[in-house]
Design an enzyme around this catalytic site. Structure first.
Site, PDB file in Angstrom:
ATOM      1  N   HIS A  16      15.872 -10.102   5.390  1.00 46.11           N
ATOM      2  CA  HIS A  16      16.618 -10.472   4.179  1.00 46.11           C
ATOM      3  C   HIS A  16      16.456  -9.327   3.175  1.00 46.11           C
ATOM      4  O   HIS A  16      15.573  -9.378   2.325  1.00 46.11           O
ATOM      5  CB  HIS A  16      16.047 -11.780   3.620  1.00 46.11           C
ATOM      6  N   HIS A  71       7.599 -17.362   6.975  1.00 43.26           N
ATOM      7  CA  HIS A  71       6.344 -17.530   6.245  1.00 43.26           C
ATOM      8  C   HIS A  71       5.235 -18.186   7.070  1.00 43.26           C
ATOM      9  O   HIS A  71       4.148 -17.623   7.226  1.00 43.26           O
ATOM     10  CB  HIS A  71       6.622 -18.331   4.965  1.00 43.26           C
ATOM     11  N   HIS A 129      13.756 -22.601   6.972  1.00 41.07           N
ATOM     12  CA  HIS A 129      12.993 -22.700   5.729  1.00 41.07           C
ATOM     13  C   HIS A 129      11.877 -23.704   5.875  1.00 41.07           C
ATOM     14  O   HIS A 129      12.100 -24.880   6.112  1.00 41.07           O
ATOM     15  CB  HIS A 129      13.852 -23.066   4.516  1.00 41.07           C
ATOM     16  N   ASP A 130      10.661 -23.198   5.785  1.00 38.38           N
ATOM     17  CA  ASP A 130       9.450 -24.022   5.850  1.00 38.38           C
ATOM     18  C   ASP A 130       9.266 -24.760   7.163  1.00 38.38           C
ATOM     19  O   ASP A 130       8.552 -25.757   7.220  1.00 38.38           O
ATOM     20  CB  ASP A 130       9.390 -24.996   4.662  1.00 38.38           C
ATOM     21  N   ARG A 147       0.790  -1.228   0.000  1.00 38.93           N
ATOM     22  CA  ARG A 147       0.000   0.000   0.000  1.00 38.93           C
ATOM     23  C   ARG A 147       0.824   1.280   0.000  1.00 38.93           C
ATOM     24  O   ARG A 147       0.270   2.371   0.034  1.00 38.93           O
ATOM     25  CB  ARG A 147      -0.961   0.013   1.207  1.00 38.93           C
ATOM     26  N   GLU A 203      20.176 -11.716   6.578  1.00 38.79           N
ATOM     27  CA  GLU A 203      20.529 -12.726   5.578  1.00 38.79           C
ATOM     28  C   GLU A 203      20.726 -12.054   4.234  1.00 38.79           C
ATOM     29  O   GLU A 203      20.073 -11.057   3.934  1.00 38.79           O
ATOM     30  CB  GLU A 203      19.359 -13.682   5.319  1.00 38.79           C
ATOM     31  N   ARG A 228      16.744  -7.572  -0.003  1.00 33.04           N
ATOM     32  CA  ARG A 228      17.146  -7.965  -1.364  1.00 33.04           C
ATOM     33  C   ARG A 228      17.430  -6.720  -2.189  1.00 33.04           C
ATOM     34  O   ARG A 228      16.921  -5.634  -1.883  1.00 33.04           O
ATOM     35  CB  ARG A 228      16.046  -8.800  -2.015  1.00 33.04           C
ATOM     36  N   HIS A 253      10.798  -6.448  -0.308  1.00 36.38           N
ATOM     37  CA  HIS A 253      10.175  -6.474   1.031  1.00 36.38           C
ATOM     38  C   HIS A 253      10.990  -5.571   1.975  1.00 36.38           C
ATOM     39  O   HIS A 253      10.686  -4.382   2.074  1.00 36.38           O
ATOM     40  CB  HIS A 253       9.898  -7.891   1.553  1.00 36.38           C
TER      41      HIS A 253
HETATM   42  N1  PXP Z   1      16.519 -18.986   6.275  1.00 38.41           N
HETATM   43  C1  PXP Z   1      16.816 -18.438   5.076  1.00 38.41           C
HETATM   44  C2  PXP Z   1      18.234 -18.418   4.644  1.00 38.41           C
HETATM   45  C3  PXP Z   1      15.816 -17.872   4.270  1.00 38.41           C
HETATM   46  O1  PXP Z   1      16.128 -17.326   3.082  1.00 38.41           O
HETATM   47  C4  PXP Z   1      14.482 -17.879   4.733  1.00 38.41           C
HETATM   48  C5  PXP Z   1      13.406 -17.231   3.913  1.00 38.41           C
HETATM   49  O2  PXP Z   1      13.637 -15.847   3.888  1.00 38.41           O
HETATM   50  C6  PXP Z   1      14.220 -18.461   5.987  1.00 38.41           C
HETATM   51  C7  PXP Z   1      15.250 -19.016   6.731  1.00 38.41           C
HETATM   52  C8  PXP Z   1      12.836 -18.517   6.558  1.00 38.41           C
HETATM   53  O3  PXP Z   1      12.052 -19.381   5.769  1.00 38.41           O
HETATM   54  P1  PXP Z   1      10.478 -19.403   5.970  1.00 38.41           P
HETATM   55  O4  PXP Z   1       9.972 -18.044   5.542  1.00 38.41           O
HETATM   56  O5  PXP Z   1      10.016 -20.507   5.067  1.00 38.41           O
HETATM   57  O6  PXP Z   1      10.217 -19.672   7.420  1.00 38.41           O
END
Ligand code: PXP
Length: 240
Positions: free
Chosen positions: A44, A215, A191-192, A19, A71, A46, A51
């Site tokens: 993170h 996420h 991650h996930d 927005r 990161e 970029r 974001h």
């Molecule tokens: N670790 C790294 C290196 C990532 O790039 C990410 C996604 O930004 C995550 C952890 C977190 O992953 P998720 O958003 O799936 O929890």
């Protein structure tokens, strides 16, 4: 040992950017996450700032009182940002600027000299260095040789296999964690990870210092609220 929860707030910035104003406020969310029990905040930034923006990183640096983890791929702009901000930890990820999200760990062996130089610069700035890797012995041993402090294990393959075969899903990570510990590295993971798979992962993994979760945690907060969500993730990490 206790495992820290670092909340990745990229998705909050994605929502804000939709927005063009400052709602939700990523700085306020970071402070609230800490108050609600998060042990760290991850971002993170970029290159396309889709974001988290560079300006957010400076704003967050002023308020984050727990561990600040940044990161990213160590391009020159990223290196100038993090050596200026000096977070507690930088997690090096290999993804291209236009990648949707991180989708594999580093090939540390093939990028040995590059990662050794980057790691040395970050450590000279007083920053802990974590290298994002797949759970493979050769890559973890190479991460130790380049001088990293920790590895972050890429957990999407675990998350994908977990519903079908949890033991098989976790077993490479248990081995990876033992190898990392043996060569003197701390262990992060991310991650996930989610409320479905985190408790089992934590229960099985020795030496897990930190998980970084974005996420699923932000999605859960839509239904549960942020405070209850963080509480439930922390419960998955409790020491039994
Ligand atoms: N670790 C790294 C290196 C990532 O790039 C990410 C996604 O930004 C995550 C952890 C977190 O992953 P998720 O958003 O799936 O929890």
């Amino acid at each position: 040992m206790s495992t820290n929860l670092s909340v990745n707030i990229n998705k909050i910035a994605t929502l804000r950017n939709a927005r063009g104003e400052n709602v939700p406020d990523v700085v306020k969310v970071a402070v609230d996450c800490e108050r609600m029990g998060a042990n760290g905040i991850t971002v993170h930034p970029r290159p396309d700032e889709r974001h988290i923006r560079r300006a957010d990183v400076y704003d967050l640096q002023k308020v984050v009182r727990t561990e600040f983890n940044i990161e990213g791929y160590p391009a020159p702009e990223f290196m100038s940002l993090v050596t200026d901000v000096k977070p507690e930890q930088v997690t090096l990820v290999p993804d291209a600027p236009d990648a949707l999200t991180s989708s594999a760990g580093w090939n540390v062996i093939d990028n040995y000299q590059f990662l050794a130089d980057i790691t040395q610069r970050l450590k000279q700035a007083g920053i802990r260095v974590s290298i994002f890797v797949d759970p493979e012995a050769g890559q973890i041993e190479a991460a130790a040789r380049v001088g990293a402090d920790r590895v972050e294990l890429y957990t999407k393959p675990y998350a994908d296999l977990f519903p079908l075969n949890p033991e098989k899903a976790v077993s490479p990570y248990v081995e990876a964690s033992k190898i990392a510990h043996a060569v003197g590295l701390g262990v992060n993971a991310g991650h996930d990870l989610s409320l479905l798979n985190l408790e089992f992962f934590h229960a099985r993994l020795p030496y897990l210092n930190e998980v970084s979760i974005g996420h699923a945690l932000i999605c859960d907060a839509l239904y549960l609220g942020l405070a209850e969500t963080i509480k439930r993730y922390k419960e998955c990490l409790r020491v039994c």
